[in-house]
Design an enzyme around this catalytic site. Sequence first.
Site, mmCIF file in Angstrom:
data_model
loop_
_atom_site.group_PDB
_atom_site.id
_atom_site.type_symbol
_atom_site.label_atom_id
_atom_site.label_comp_id
_atom_site.label_asym_id
_atom_site.label_seq_id
_atom_site.Cartn_x
_atom_site.Cartn_y
_atom_site.Cartn_z
ATOM 1 N N CYS A 83 0.841 -1.193 0.000
ATOM 2 C CA CYS A 83 0.000 0.000 0.000
ATOM 3 C C CYS A 83 0.879 1.247 0.000
ATOM 4 C CB CYS A 83 -0.878 -0.031 1.249
ATOM 5 S SG CYS A 83 -1.675 1.519 1.652
ATOM 6 N N GLU A 84 0.586 2.167 -0.891
ATOM 7 C CA GLU A 84 1.397 3.384 -0.968
ATOM 8 C C GLU A 84 1.115 4.348 0.180
ATOM 9 O OE1 GLU A 84 -1.105 6.299 -3.961
ATOM 10 O OE2 GLU A 84 0.231 4.824 -4.861
ATOM 11 N N HIS A 85 0.034 4.165 0.903
ATOM 12 C CA HIS A 85 -0.304 5.077 1.994
ATOM 13 C C HIS A 85 0.454 4.773 3.281
ATOM 14 C CE1 HIS A 85 -4.384 5.653 -0.183
ATOM 15 N NE2 HIS A 85 -3.457 6.440 -0.681
ATOM 16 N N HIS A 86 0.641 3.483 3.589
ATOM 17 C CA HIS A 86 1.302 3.099 4.840
ATOM 18 C C HIS A 86 2.517 2.206 4.626
ATOM 19 C CE1 HIS A 86 -2.982 3.884 5.859
ATOM 20 N NE2 HIS A 86 -2.406 4.615 6.798
ATOM 21 N N GLN A 124 -5.048 -0.584 -4.418
ATOM 22 C CA GLN A 124 -5.681 -1.704 -5.111
ATOM 23 C C GLN A 124 -6.484 -1.248 -6.320
ATOM 24 O OE1 GLN A 124 -7.720 -4.497 -2.561
ATOM 25 N NE2 GLN A 124 -9.095 -5.129 -4.192
ATOM 26 N N HIS A 152 -5.873 -6.131 3.431
ATOM 27 C CA HIS A 152 -4.909 -5.046 3.617
ATOM 28 C C HIS A 152 -4.445 -4.992 5.068
ATOM 29 C CE1 HIS A 152 -5.676 -2.860 -0.273
ATOM 30 N NE2 HIS A 152 -6.659 -3.746 -0.253
ATOM 31 N N CYS A 154 -2.924 -2.675 6.452
ATOM 32 C CA CYS A 154 -3.161 -1.345 7.021
ATOM 33 C C CYS A 154 -4.540 -1.266 7.682
ATOM 34 C CB CYS A 154 -2.977 -0.246 5.976
ATOM 35 S SG CYS A 154 -4.073 -0.365 4.553
#
Length: 190
Positions: A83-86, A124, A152, A154
């Site tokens: 995941c690019e956020h976390h 995703q 996920h 996250c």
Amino acid sequence: MADATQAGAVQDISGFVRGMLAGLGEDPDREGLLKTPERVEKSMRFLTRGYGLTVRDAIGDALFEEDHHNMVIVRDIEMYSMCEHHMLPFFGKVHVAYIPNGRIVGLSKLPRVVEVFARRLLVQERLTEQVASALMEVLEPAGVGVVVEASHLCMMMRGVEKQNSKTVTSAMKGVFMDDRATREEFLRLL
């Protein structure tokens, strides 16, 4: 020169991890953590190796002229991504279908195309769209359908902490978008 640049990048990542460990209150010089910065760097390079891959290379010369116009599905393609956020993993299954338009692709190439995009930092939704769009461009089929089902970390390990949640995304192109019966057949076969 490229080796020196890459070595500098490796050093930067290792140094960053070392600083992160210290920032978390750990002693980066303790025995169990001495090689952790280098291990993390190698792991991240492996997990994000998709940046060095292309769809055309993944498919290579595995396109074959074939007068087949019925749906081809490869289900349950295992997928691991970040995941690019976390920068936490998400993983699951990808289902890919296409309707050939005069040529087919080697079946093993569909999981390879998934790998090109999954091994990058992303969300995703984008992964699903990228796989479908790439197959439409390279195969030029009558249509493509892609469904991704993933868990996920996250959401599982932090935040809402819901371990049994799954996220499902889809991308439909060509006849999968335009023809309801084709789309429903694909989804029913999953």
